[in-house]
Enzyme design. Structure first.
Site, PDB file in Angstrom:
ATOM      1  N   ASN A 186     -31.265  87.404  10.287  1.00 38.17           N
ATOM      2  CA  ASN A 186     -30.377  86.912   9.242  1.00 38.17           C
ATOM      3  C   ASN A 186     -30.680  87.593   7.908  1.00 38.17           C
ATOM      4  O   ASN A 186     -29.770  87.930   7.141  1.00 38.17           O
ATOM      5  CB  ASN A 186     -30.542  85.392   9.115  1.00 38.17           C
ATOM      6  CG  ASN A 186     -29.416  84.762   8.306  1.00 38.17           C
ATOM      7  OD1 ASN A 186     -28.251  85.043   8.543  1.00 38.17           O
ATOM      8  ND2 ASN A 186     -29.775  83.926   7.346  1.00 38.17           N
ATOM      9  N   ASN A 224     -22.394  84.472  16.357  1.00 41.93           N
ATOM     10  CA  ASN A 224     -23.807  84.385  16.713  1.00 41.93           C
ATOM     11  C   ASN A 224     -24.230  82.944  16.985  1.00 41.93           C
ATOM     12  O   ASN A 224     -24.989  82.660  17.918  1.00 41.93           O
ATOM     13  CB  ASN A 224     -24.666  84.970  15.584  1.00 41.93           C
ATOM     14  CG  ASN A 224     -24.590  86.483  15.543  1.00 41.93           C
ATOM     15  OD1 ASN A 224     -24.257  87.122  16.536  1.00 41.93           O
ATOM     16  ND2 ASN A 224     -24.875  87.065  14.379  1.00 41.93           N
ATOM     17  N   ASP A 239     -28.150  89.783   5.664  1.00 37.79           N
ATOM     18  CA  ASP A 239     -27.903  89.408   4.271  1.00 37.79           C
ATOM     19  C   ASP A 239     -28.088  90.602   3.343  1.00 37.79           C
ATOM     20  O   ASP A 239     -27.302  90.820   2.412  1.00 37.79           O
ATOM     21  CB  ASP A 239     -28.852  88.285   3.849  1.00 37.79           C
ATOM     22  CG  ASP A 239     -28.452  86.944   4.446  1.00 37.79           C
ATOM     23  OD1 ASP A 239     -27.298  86.815   4.886  1.00 37.79           O
ATOM     24  OD2 ASP A 239     -29.298  86.039   4.487  1.00 37.79           O
ATOM     25  N   ASP A 256       3.232  78.098 -26.984  1.00 35.44           N
ATOM     26  CA  ASP A 256       2.931  78.432 -25.586  1.00 35.44           C
ATOM     27  C   ASP A 256       1.655  77.770 -25.079  1.00 35.44           C
ATOM     28  O   ASP A 256       1.334  77.872 -23.891  1.00 35.44           O
ATOM     29  CB  ASP A 256       2.793  79.952 -25.419  1.00 35.44           C
ATOM     30  CG  ASP A 256       4.097  80.688 -25.646  1.00 35.44           C
ATOM     31  OD1 ASP A 256       5.144  80.131 -25.288  1.00 35.44           O
ATOM     32  OD2 ASP A 256       4.068  81.807 -26.193  1.00 35.44           O
ATOM     33  N   ASP A 268       2.156  84.122 -26.469  1.00 33.90           N
ATOM     34  CA  ASP A 268       1.389  84.505 -27.651  1.00 33.90           C
ATOM     35  C   ASP A 268       1.547  83.555 -28.826  1.00 33.90           C
ATOM     36  O   ASP A 268       0.861  83.692 -29.830  1.00 33.90           O
ATOM     37  CB  ASP A 268       1.783  85.916 -28.103  1.00 33.90           C
ATOM     38  CG  ASP A 268       3.232  86.005 -28.552  1.00 33.90           C
ATOM     39  OD1 ASP A 268       4.003  85.050 -28.315  1.00 33.90           O
ATOM     40  OD2 ASP A 268       3.606  87.038 -29.134  1.00 33.90           O
ATOM     41  N   GLU A 322     -25.572  83.316   2.644  1.00 36.48           N
ATOM     42  CA  GLU A 322     -26.409  83.123   1.459  1.00 36.48           C
ATOM     43  C   GLU A 322     -26.006  84.026   0.297  1.00 36.48           C
ATOM     44  O   GLU A 322     -26.209  83.693  -0.867  1.00 36.48           O
ATOM     45  CB  GLU A 322     -27.885  83.389   1.792  1.00 36.48           C
ATOM     46  CG  GLU A 322     -28.495  82.434   2.801  1.00 36.48           C
ATOM     47  CD  GLU A 322     -28.374  82.973   4.224  1.00 36.48           C
ATOM     48  OE1 GLU A 322     -29.017  82.420   5.119  1.00 36.48           O
ATOM     49  OE2 GLU A 322     -27.637  83.957   4.410  1.00 36.48           O
ATOM     50  N   ASP A 341       7.693  85.051 -21.637  1.00 39.83           N
ATOM     51  CA  ASP A 341       8.767  84.991 -22.614  1.00 39.83           C
ATOM     52  C   ASP A 341       9.499  86.324 -22.595  1.00 39.83           C
ATOM     53  O   ASP A 341       9.001  87.329 -22.080  1.00 39.83           O
ATOM     54  CB  ASP A 341       8.187  84.717 -24.003  1.00 39.83           C
ATOM     55  CG  ASP A 341       9.242  84.297 -25.008  1.00 39.83           C
ATOM     56  OD1 ASP A 341      10.430  84.233 -24.625  1.00 39.83           O
ATOM     57  OD2 ASP A 341       8.885  84.042 -26.169  1.00 39.83           O
TER      58      ASP A 341
END
Length: 902
Positions: free
Chosen positions: A744, A719, A748, A655, A651, A346, A389
């Site tokens: 859980n 688990n 978390d 490009d 730049d 989660e 470049d």
């Protein structure tokens, strides 16, 4: 050069009356459009904004009448008038760019696949009256969405502050007051533009609003964002256009927001801003274009949907096993749902957003590198190939003229003189904002007398990436009735336009190749005499030239380039040089920096390769020379087609196609506007060392996120496998649904520590890329190991419990404790896989708290509330042995995994 004569409205009297059409683009409201009042008389300081609907009759306004309607003129607006209009019409920002509200962010969080499945499971539990299970799941959904939307809000605020330092600007003519000094060009944020502003456009500029051209020279504009056409469109001013045969966006005298200047220059008046522009009107009924999925997004989505399918399969399996083996019915559903919830990471969106936002903030503070899109930071860490470049990256962007030579290879200052004439008059007549680096070097070498040349400028065709040359047309003293074309540009492009026999052309190409092999850059110069005329000059006139000579320039190597290239190579990042320079120049520069150029391929070579041959070539070629914009984009696309995460550093306006094709577009802060808007990452300077720092930051973030996913999902998978096994083997539920959900929730909460983790330096050795196939193999292997520890716990619970009556309660509390202890071990021992050496402070502390909760919760008054009783003392002794064996197995398995990876 086309030019419209624009009278100053200050001397033409008051503006038009109410019967006149709406200004802006000369629009009048169409059916269903919002009515906009007409502008008042000149001098009133107010202007009407366009409605977004265009009629051919209104667009036929003359330039003079339009400027009167806008209460503007060639001198631009005063500061006071601009401020008044800004307050009335608002900022020049599209509605789609405005901040997202918190409720909308919360609702958008529900689209995450894990969150959506959790919500469905919670609703199912509630529907079958499993109120506790349903309530806990829905609480998890709400908390997850709140944390995610809050993290995204903070991240967006941080990104908005960072983007402000690279906000797009526009060159505008403004003056302090009506009787003040002459207006001077100034740079202002594009958001502050208002109708009536006079703006100047140059190569690479984004068109900052909808504008009508007053003057233009060689102007071509990319309109792909509006029309989908990739080729730039020619634009020129018209005093009274006729639109009878034109389609939308085809007006040659108008430029629109969302487009960019390919080459050429112009002066224009702003006629519509923000939500009143054509771009806003065209996209009003559809969402703004979404950013392409990053390499990280694609990997996470692949893993996520695999787990989601497993989650959806788990409840039916548990229900079927309970019914077939133990005769249990729907009373098993809450447990089955809780098992599926146990597989869900989660906190994944929260951890990812926090890690990337913190990494981007550190990168901006420490190295002045701005990440505009958070996923781009992870993609930086996953980059396999960096394309760049040569000029300004491997070399300093300050070339110096070494000498000028004639066609015989002898020093000849006349060549430099005519090159300077070209540079000066191109700069003046094309209204370029500033000379480029090569022109600046030529003008510096020629001296301060260039502006005082006797030649008079007539017209200019500025440089563009297709022709690769620039032309100035001048009138020389004593030559009445004659114009001189002065052409300067790339050697091959100039020579092919000269009147030369094949032997002479080959000899000159050989002479240029000899100079280029020493690392020099060459500009070829040629002249042509033409009868004077009033008709516009075009590229078709650049033929039959008389070759004059070469200007030889040299670039100093960038001081950090060699070290940065070495560091990138050690970290597994391959470099590809995509340059417009001569192959010999590019190869010589690479050798000076310790980079083996190998076989250099040119644009001519690429033209002979199909997609399959190019895909093979890009793997083994380091330097591509004489590249046009389409060649750069094609090379980047071929690299990505090989499954390589590709970055591109550029730049210039040429490009942009390659930046859009790359996984990560990178540019320096001094890049042209369209490049800064296109790029994902902006550097304070065009410096490879800054790119190295950005890659490092991306790898660290990628290592943190990868470690979190490895640890969380391997533990969750273990688990769930153990719960499935227990459901098959035991006559009772191995853990109550509420216990599963509390467990859980504890895990978390502990996982949030990964958002503040400091990954191991080992993460910097290779691209931090999640590969779903290898990742799922890891989860399977370590998940089975975790499940084995759980099954061993089942055995010791049977051994340590004296009576069968106490087994169920002892099983619930004992397995709850063991689960949290094994998850704490995984957090410490598997953190930063592969190659980690122990957890960082935040993760260690979170693991310690998780372990304490696992041990103490069954012993506290909260235990009975969750139907848990203290396990027998023998259980803790046997559990210690199991955990010791599990920790040893974890270390051995991790070491084996590391050896395979290395």
């Amino acid at each position: 050069m086309p030019e419209a004569t624009v009278p100053d409205p200050a001397v033409t009297g008051p503006g038009p009356g109410p019967a006149d059409p709406d200004p802006g683009l000369g629009r009048s409201p169409g059916p269903g459009a919002r009515s906009v009042p007409d502008g008042p008389a000149a001098g009133s300081g107010s202007v009407a904004a366009g409605s977004g609907n265009t009629s051919a009759g209104d667009e036929a306004l003359t330039v003079h009448r339009l400027l009167r309607r806008l209460d503007s003129g060639p001198r631009g607006l005063t500061d006071e008038e601009a401020a008044r209009r800004l307050a009335r019409y608002g900022e020049n920002i599209l509605p789609a760019w405005r901040p997202v509200s918190r409720p909308r962010r919360f609702a958008r969080s529900l689209r995450d696949p894990f969150t959506a499945v959790l919500l469905c499971l919670g609703l199912i539990s509630t529907a079958v009256a499993a109120w506790t299970t349903g309530g806990v799941i829905l609480i998890l959904v709400v908390v997850s969405c709140l944390l995610r939307s809050g993290g995204e809000h903070r991240a967006d605020r941080a990104m908005a502050a960072l983007r402000a330092s690279v906000a797009t600007t526009a060159t505008v003519l403004r003056r302090p007051g009506p009787d003040g000094p002459a207006p001077a060009p100034r740079e202002i944020p594009s958001a502050e533009l208002v109708p009536g502003d006079i703006v100047r456009l140059g190569p690479g500029d984004l068109v900052p609003a909808d504008v009508r051209l007053l003057r233009a020279g060689g102007l071509r504009v990319h309109e792909a964002a509006l029309t989908g056409e990739s080729a730039p469109v020619a634009k020129h001013p018209l005093d009274a256009p006729d639109h009878a045969d034109l389609v939308p966006f085809a007006e040659p005298h108008l430029c629109f927001l969302g487009t960019s200047v390919a080459y050429g220059s112009a002066t224009a008046v702003v006629v519509a801003t923000g939500a009143r522009t054509r771009y806003a009107s065209a996209h009003r009924d559809r969402a703004a274009a979404r950013r392409r999925d990053s390499a990280f997004d694609q990997a996470v989505h692949g893993i996520s949907w695999t787990l989601v399918r497993f989650m959806l399969l788990t409840p039916p399996l548990v229900l079927l096993a309970g019914a077939a083996l133990h005769g249990r019915g729907l009373e098993t559903l809450p447990f089955a749902v809780a098992v599926a919830v146990g597989l869900t990471p989660e906190m994944l969106p929260v951890v990812v957003t926090t890690v990337l936002a913190r990494g981007a903030a550190r990168l901006a503070r420490g190295h002045k590198v701005i990440v505009k899109q958070l996923p781009a930071l992870h993609d930086l860490g996953a980059v396999d190939v960096l394309c760049l470049d040569k000029t300004g990256t491997l070399t300093q962007d300050r070339p110096v003229v070494a000498r000028s030579v004639n066609a015989r290879g002898e020093d000849d200052p006349e060549v430099l003189h005519w090159a300077a004439v070209n540079a000066w008059w191109t700069l003046q007549l094309a209204e370029l904002p500033s000379p480029d680096a090569l022109d600046e070097a030529v003008l510096d070498a020629a001296g301060t007398d260039v502006p005082l040349l006797d030649c008079d400028g007539v017209a200019a065709l500025p440089f563009d990436a297709v022709r690769r040359l620039a032309t100035a047309v001048v009138r020389r003293p004593g030559r009445l009735g004659t114009h001189t074309l002065v052409v300067k540009g790339a050697v091959e492009n100039v020579l092919e336009r000269c009147a030369l026999d094949d032997d002479t052309r080959e000899r000159l190409l050989g002479l240029a190749g000899q100079e280029a092999a020493t690392g020099a850059r060459l500009l070829a110069v040629a002249l042509a005499e033409r009868p004077a005329r009033h008709r516009d000059y075009t590229p078709a006139d650049e033929r039959g030239l008389a070759f004059l000579g070469f200007v030889v320039l040299r670039d100093a190597l960038a001081p950090t380039a060699a070290e940065a290239l070495g560091s990138l190579a050690r970290r597994g990042v391959a470099v590809r040089i995509l340059t417009g320079d001569h192959p010999g120049t590019a190869a010589h520069t690479c050798r000076e920096l310790g980079l083996d150029p190998g076989v250099v391929r040119t644009a001519e070579d690429l033209g002979r390769l199909d997609d399959a041959a190019l895909a093979e070539a890009v793997r083994h070629t380091t330097v591509f020379a004489r590249c046009a914009p389409e060649h750069k984009a094609r090379i980047v696309t071929a690299l990505r087609a090989q499954g390589l995460v590709t970055g591109f550093l550029g730049d210039g306006a040429n490009d942009v196609p390659a930046l859009r094709a790359a996984d990560v577009g990178i540019c320096p802060q001094g890049a042209v506007d369209v490049v800064r808007e296109t790029a994902d990452v902006v550097l304070a300077e065009k410096d490879l060392a800054a790119v190295e720092h950005a890659v490092t930051a991306g790898r660290l973030c990628g290592g943190t996120i990868g470690g979190y996913l490895h640890i969380t999902l391997s533990s969750n998978v273990g688990n769930v496998l153990a719960m499935l096994a227990a459901a098959l083997l035991l006559p009772f539920l191995p853990m109550l649904p509420a216990q599963v959900l509390v467990q859980n929730l504890c895990f978390d909460a502990a996982q949030l520590a990964f958002a503040y983790d400091r990954p191991s330096p080992v993460a910097l050795r290779r691209p931090a890329r999640l590969r779903p196939r290898g990742f799922l193999r890891f989860l399977t292997g370590f998940g089975l190991l975790n499940a084995t520890a759980d099954v061993a716990t089942f055995a010791i619970l049977f051994l340590s419990t004296r009576s069968a009556d106490d087994l169920q309660d002892a099983f619930h509390s004992g397995w709850f404790t063991e689960n949290l202890l094994t998850q704490a071990l995984v957090m410490i021992l598997l953190r930063g896989v592969p190659g980690a050496r122990g957890a960082s402070g935040p993760v260690r502390r979170a693991a310690a708290v998780l372990a304490l909760v696992g041990v103490l919760l069954p012993l506290t008054p909260l235990g009975p509330m969750l139907a848990m009783t203290p396990p027998p003392a023998l259980y803790y002794l046997l559990l210690g042995i199991v955990l010791g064996l599990y920790a040893t197995a974890l270390r051995l398995a991790r070491a084996r995994y590391d050896r395979k990876r290395c």
